[in-house]
Design an enzyme around this catalytic site. Structure first.
Site, mmCIF file in Angstrom:
data_model
loop_
_atom_site.group_PDB
_atom_site.id
_atom_site.type_symbol
_atom_site.label_atom_id
_atom_site.label_comp_id
_atom_site.label_asym_id
_atom_site.label_seq_id
_atom_site.Cartn_x
_atom_site.Cartn_y
_atom_site.Cartn_z
ATOM 1 N N TYR A 477 0.846 -1.205 0.000
ATOM 2 C CA TYR A 477 0.000 0.000 0.000
ATOM 3 C C TYR A 477 0.877 1.250 0.000
ATOM 4 C CZ TYR A 477 -3.799 3.200 1.073
ATOM 5 O OH TYR A 477 -4.701 4.232 1.027
ATOM 6 N N SER A 557 -6.577 0.784 -4.286
ATOM 7 C CA SER A 557 -6.693 2.212 -4.038
ATOM 8 C C SER A 557 -5.328 2.867 -4.227
ATOM 9 C CB SER A 557 -7.270 2.456 -2.643
ATOM 10 O OG SER A 557 -7.708 3.784 -2.503
ATOM 11 N N ASP A 640 -17.972 3.184 -8.017
ATOM 12 C CA ASP A 640 -17.043 3.603 -6.971
ATOM 13 C C ASP A 640 -17.028 5.130 -6.924
ATOM 14 O OD1 ASP A 640 -14.927 4.117 -5.255
ATOM 15 O OD2 ASP A 640 -13.525 2.763 -6.241
ATOM 16 N N HIS A 675 -15.957 1.185 -3.463
ATOM 17 C CA HIS A 675 -14.517 1.117 -3.251
ATOM 18 C C HIS A 675 -14.098 -0.139 -2.490
ATOM 19 C CE1 HIS A 675 -10.702 3.058 -3.699
ATOM 20 N NE2 HIS A 675 -10.440 3.052 -2.406
#
Length: 706
Positions: A477, A557, A640, A675
């Site tokens: 991430y 994301s 989303d 999302h």
């Protein structure tokens, strides 16, 4: 490239010639600081619900992707295995109010967890809310919920189709009947009762027609809703019309004494803090007083005891400390109770007459019980490298609940007696695999600039003992001060059960080591995140954990951005990639919904210095034609409204146009999903099977015989 008719008979994935749908290109070129920037697929930013051309493109892309995924021999095994591994009784953490205990439970394969209540700890469970009855496709979810302090009412929020918008409702707990109260357009809100007759919440103004799911959000405000009144009568508690970009979260301390409002402008943990003494509200009205005027530090509310407010803060303590302030003093000042340590202090709660401190040491949890004077009482022993969460309650409570999970351990819920520190199981899952056969290691590898970066590696003990290289799924991430910690996933466990290895790198940009670690991976330092991830892949190959052609990567994301960027920079390193709901156009991310908040991590595209950095790594703008890319599966959802799907649409169109090698470059577009939060179990299983079978195909992971 042309659109071709779908085959009527099965075709092997490795022999299938990829004929992607034709995507219209526009001659759109703009000048940015002297550089011509082409954006031929901008029309794909349009909302699928209102643009028929975009809807048609989505349909054609999904058809090609579906045809391909259905040829993968591993898909059936993964679908069955994920369904088996997710089919266990799951409980949420209980909340106590007025002698009643509220908690969620999923029997196993329910699309959404149900909410139950017990009269007393050992009372008979009674179903209060069943979100599975709210929508035929299971895509309407119970998001947040909070009982009133007396346990008579339940405030809850509903999420539809994965959207960030919420609708708030109230339930009479005794009868199970829903009250007529309804609050719309709540977003990025806490749920907080202000007395027994009403609650405070945060919302935006109702959006203009046609802008609800793509328009930028401004004018966040805190309101009070009194039970039995329409939303139009809600009282404005706090707003900043002179600073329209500020967000405000409002919470009430567990004893009901203080309303605390924290205000910020982006994703950085830097807030102004204000409070309202609810005991004086009848006389003073809603008149928030300023406690912290400058938004330069993070202030996490812990609790109030009498007139004292407790916070965890990083003011003069990058890895956080615990402080208290007495509002009854003539000139209140913050006083340190627990000093900063080498470990990161994530949060604190007050239960009974004790503080429970949650620390993070090298991305794994450690909990400690101390007195209100900050002196240590005892450590809470956890079973290995894992994540402990919960520990909620209020001053004076004799008990608290917490959960513990790890990569090979679904969340188990425990009740702890505060006086003795003893824990007993409240709910332990019955699992359908042997957790003891897996080895969980934490390793430290060296990134490009010499920085030591931690990474968890999970694989079978047998493979580790034999020194066997396994197809490996690497996850990352690296952003927004978010820490990646050990936790269970049925999808990841299916990969492990198939014979693969799993790795999770704690990249810079995250919050694992406090402010310095976050700062080292954002803005002008963002390339460090990509370097850390690339170095993780190189380490896994060099150590013989994965074969050279057996490394898959995944991120969602900001992690989707990560995958897109490193695939551009090092296409030779990876066999396959899954970029999920990613931020792919770094020159226009701030133009949609919540994107404007992300400038704290990414910078401002309209500022030249930031533009130069963003332009260098933007996935959409750095795809290299004529270079052999790994197999790429982009995943997103057509509705989303956090990272709008146009990011993924444009990136995929550009990747397919580039003819970047013979491996497939596909997009899977979920319908009636957002999302990620609130996604029904059926969709989790289907998406997991599609993604894992795709990654397995191109990394050489052979599933066991069915």
């Amino acid at each position: 490239m042309t659109v071709t008719a779908l085959a009527t008979s099965p075709t092997r994935a490795d022999t299938m010639k990829m004929n992607y749908p034709a995507t219209r290109r526009e001659p759109l070129v703009e000048q940015h600081f002297g550089e011509a920037i082409a954006d031929p697929y901008r029309w794909l930013e349009n909302d699928v619900r209102s643009d028929k051309e975009v809807a048609g493109w989505v349909e054609r892309e999904n058809a090609v992707t579906r045809q391909y995924l259905d040829t993968l021999p591993q898909r059936g095994w993964f679908a069955a295995k994920i369904r088996e591994l997710i089919d266990y009784e799951r409980f949420g953490l209980p909340t106590k109010a007025g002698g009643r205990y509220f908690y969620t439970r999923n029997s196993g394969l329910q699309n959404q967890a149900q909410l139950f209540v017990r009269e007393g700890l050992h009372g008979e469970p009674r179903l209060l809310l069943d979100p599975n009855s709210w929508a035929k496709d299971g895509a309407t979810a119970l998001d947040g919920w909070k009982p009133s302090d007396d346990g008579k009412h339940l405030l809850f929020s509903v999420q539809d189709g994965g959207s960030d918008w919420r609708v708030l409702h109230v339930l009479d707990v005794a009868t199970g009947k829903q009250l007529p109260d309804e609050v719309k357009w709540a977003k990025f809100t806490d749920l907080a009762w202000a007395g027994a007759d009403g609650f405070v919440y945060s919302r935006f103004p109702a959006p203009a027609e046609g802008t609800a799911f793509q328009g930028r959000n401004y004018d966040h405000a805190v309101y009070y809703h009194r039970l039995g009144t329409p939303q139009e009568a809600d009282q404005l508690v706090f707003a900043t019309p002179e600073q329209r970009d500020m967000n405000h979260d409002a919470d009430v301390t567990q004893d009901g004494r203080y309303l605390v409002i924290r205000s910020s402008t982006g994703t950085d943990s830097r807030q102004q803090v204000r409070y309202v003494d609810l005991q004086r509200r009848t006389r003073d009205g809603w008149n928030p007083r300023t406690l912290v005027a400058e938004p330069t530090n993070d202030w996490k509310l812990v609790a109030s005891t009498g007139t004292r407010l407790w916070f965890v803060t990083n003011k003069d303590a990058p890895r956080y400390k615990l402080v208290v302030i007495d509002l009854a003093e003539r000139a209140p000042q913050f006083r340190q109770v627990v000093a900063e340590r080498d470990e990161l202090l994530e949060r604190a709660t007050i239960i009974g007459n004790h503080l429970i401190l949650n620390y993070l040491k090298d991305a794994a949890s450690h909990a400690e019980i101390v007195g209100l004077d900050g002196k240590s009482v005892r450590d809470l022993t956890l079973a290995g490298l894992g994540t402990a969460s919960g520990f909620d309650g209020k001053p004076g409570d004799p008990e608290t609940f917490y959960s513990y999970s790890s990569f090979n351990q679904p969340a188990a819920v425990f009740r702890m007696d505060i006086a003795t520190g003893k824990s007993e199981p409240f709910a332990q899952p019955a699992i359908k695999f042997d957790p003891a056969k897996y080895l969980i290691e934490q390793r430290f590898y060296t990134s490009k600039d010499g920085t030591k970066v931690p990474m968890f590696v999970v694989r079978s003990k047998a493979a580790a003992a034999a020194g066997k290289a396994q197809p490996t799924l690497l996850y990352g991430y690296g952003g927004f001060d978010i820490s990646l910690t050990p936790g269970y996933s049925a999808v990841r466990m299916a990969w492990l059960e198939a014979g693969g290895a799993f790795a999770m790198a704690n990249l810079r940009g995250g919050g694992e080591y406090g402010k310095a670690w976050h700062d080292a991976g954002r803005l002008a330092n963002k390339q460090n995140v990509f370097d850390d991830f690339i170095a993780a892949g190189e380490y896994l190959i060099a150590q013989g954990i994965t074969p050279k052609d057996g490394l898959s990567i995944q991120g969602g994301s900001n992690g989707g951005l990560l995958v897109g960027a490193v695939v551009n920079q090092r296409p030779d390193l990876f066999a396959a990639a899954n970029a999920a709901v990613g931020v792919m156009d770094m020159l226009r991310f701030d133009r949609f919904t919540a994107g404007r908040y992300w400038v704290d991590d990414y910078g401002y595209p309209e500022k030249e210095a930031d533009f130069r950095v963003l332009r260098k790594y933007s996935p959409y703008h750095n795809i290299r034609s004529g270079v052999d890319y790994p197999a790429v599966l982009v995943t997103t959802a057509d509705t989303d409204d956090r990272v709008v799907p146009g990011h993924s649409f444009k990136y995929t169109a550009a990747l397919q146009q580039a003819q970047a090698g013979p491996k497939p470059h596909l997009i899977r577009i979920e319908t009636r999903a957002g999302h990620g939060s609130g996604k029904p179990t059926d969709k989790v299983i289907d998406e997991g099977a599609d993604v894992l079978s795709f990654l397995a195909k191109w990394s050489g992971l052979e599933t066991p015989a069915q």
